[in-house]
Design an enzyme around this catalytic site. Sequence first.
Site, mmCIF file in Angstrom:
data_model
loop_
_atom_site.group_PDB
_atom_site.id
_atom_site.type_symbol
_atom_site.label_atom_id
_atom_site.label_comp_id
_atom_site.label_asym_id
_atom_site.label_seq_id
_atom_site.Cartn_x
_atom_site.Cartn_y
_atom_site.Cartn_z
ATOM 1 C CG HIS A 186 -2.340 0.604 1.174
ATOM 2 N ND1 HIS A 186 -2.465 1.668 0.395
ATOM 3 C CD2 HIS A 186 -3.356 0.173 1.783
ATOM 4 C CE1 HIS A 186 -3.488 2.361 0.500
ATOM 5 N NE2 HIS A 186 -4.363 1.384 1.383
ATOM 6 C CB SER A 187 4.327 2.099 0.693
ATOM 7 O OG SER A 187 5.008 1.721 -0.230
#
Length: 607
Positions: A335-336
Amino acid sequence: MRKGVGRQVRTTGTFKATMVGKITPVPSEGLPMNATSLPVPDLDTTLRRFLEATGPLTSEPARAGIEASVEDFSRTDGPLLQEKLREFADSEAERGQSYLSEAWTDGYLEARTPLALTSNVGFQIVGDFGAPGSGRAAQLIYRVAAIHLAEVRGETPQEVDGRGTEVDMRQWECLRGGTRHPQADRDEVRFPETAAAGSEIGIVHRGRMFAVGIADEEGQPVSVDSLRDALQRLIAESDSGEGAGGPVLPFTAVSYLGSGTAAGLLEELTASPRNAQVYERLTRLLFVVSLMDEPADNLDHLHRMAFEPDQTWIYKPVTYDVCLADDWMGIHFEHSTADGATVRAAISRMQELEVPSAGPAAELVYEELAWETGEELRHRVEEELEDYRRQAENLHLQRIKVPRISTAGLDFKVSDDALQQFILLYAQLAVYGKARSVYEAVDMREYQAGRTECLRPVTAEAVEFIASLVAGAAGAGQFTAALDKHREWVKACKSGQGIDRHLLGLELTARRTGTRPAFFDGDALRTLRHDFLSTTSLGNPDAMSRYAFAPTTPEGFGVGYVNHPDSYEFTVSYWGSSAENPQGLLRGIEDGGRALGAFMDGLRGGR
């Protein structure tokens, strides 16, 4: 869709890197970005909305103290921090960023716990790509490769949202491959500079990783027939155990252990020149595909892909999961660097792609990637992996469906999103007798370097309506007031006037100036940020039919909800050892769906 402050996890922005070099921001000149900078909301408006948001979550005796704290902050530290935040926002906008870009980066990359149990997300994806087997897997891989390679070639078409507004395209960079690289204190994101021609992907089968060529000399995906043939040969080799060379470290194991552990283990591994080459090749892989052999229920597939080990190198931006024995297809998403709305848009383009009916079936070359390691290190990793398995087994996943509530016959607009949040609030009030904080993600990519804002759906109006509904005495005026307030929050978030990101920006500004106003340590702000329910929706199931992520609090729940044609579906995650009355919450969702549906039927009958 995860996790910071609540699910306020944050972005890496735009980066370039050599394979082993340190990432640095790319200058803003020439970047395809939206001209609209993320605004800094008015301070007084944010503080007023903060009082509104915390009102239903705090006791009556405490509110006088909360109001006094807000009033003091608005007269003392607040105005100076607001001025400094505006100055910082202006300077960041000139760099092509928002005032939260760096903070978002840190919120993700400083996480030390296992990513699959913290911030990664699992999606079930939709597509009619033929009967289960290697041919269907090859169809999926071809479509995926076409979209990824277009991004590498710089040919990704501009995305627009449902209102026709262009969105910032930097999140699409997650399709270029690369990896999040674990380090002792703060991870890096490494996007290698690569050409589309000669690109490789990773195939994981039975815990073994194979590098497979995916592009021809012009940077276009190889044919479906070539992919199918390569998959069949690779699966046969993996099933036979040939090439494994005796006891080896499970290739993906280290990535599941959390950066606090993985950083040291990976440093030990890559001290070997051979392993360093393996890791460099792993970093360059455009994406990974995990092949499953055994059929399973969709929810079991989702749990295994999202949380259980051996499926992928979870630091890669995107892994595609496909079962050879049933219709399952999914995505494991780191998700970064991106959010779910971008993944959804990419999947929609993959679905729409026209696949050539036939192509030259060249024999693709593949090679197994394996770690060279000694027995002692392998034993340590296996022990850590067993501990991880126990954690993953404690993370439960259940699915609740309620009949979709018809909004026909009413002379005012009713959003499905508001109705589903009302159902979740019903479950809270009916089961626990009180409302606690709820996080609802809102896509903000129409702004330069935009990520998400947090909508706070537990309003005083919603609580009044749902409490009356639980008691069997709800009225139409209460319902419309709750809808109007939910709509007001949506509009505030979409116009860059949400409160969570603004309050975070002010807090970070205080940190940069070496101050710590008492307001930021108050119980009210802590209560607002402690999300009992962390929720997100991607709308209809045309691209993604369901998804799962870990809760953000030990006693709380992660909830992904979807509007199916005949139902609302809630996929609920929780920690078995610490969640507060999970079966009660699940029953409360069912009861809430029935009660709200009956109320709406009564409204139509009375008109």
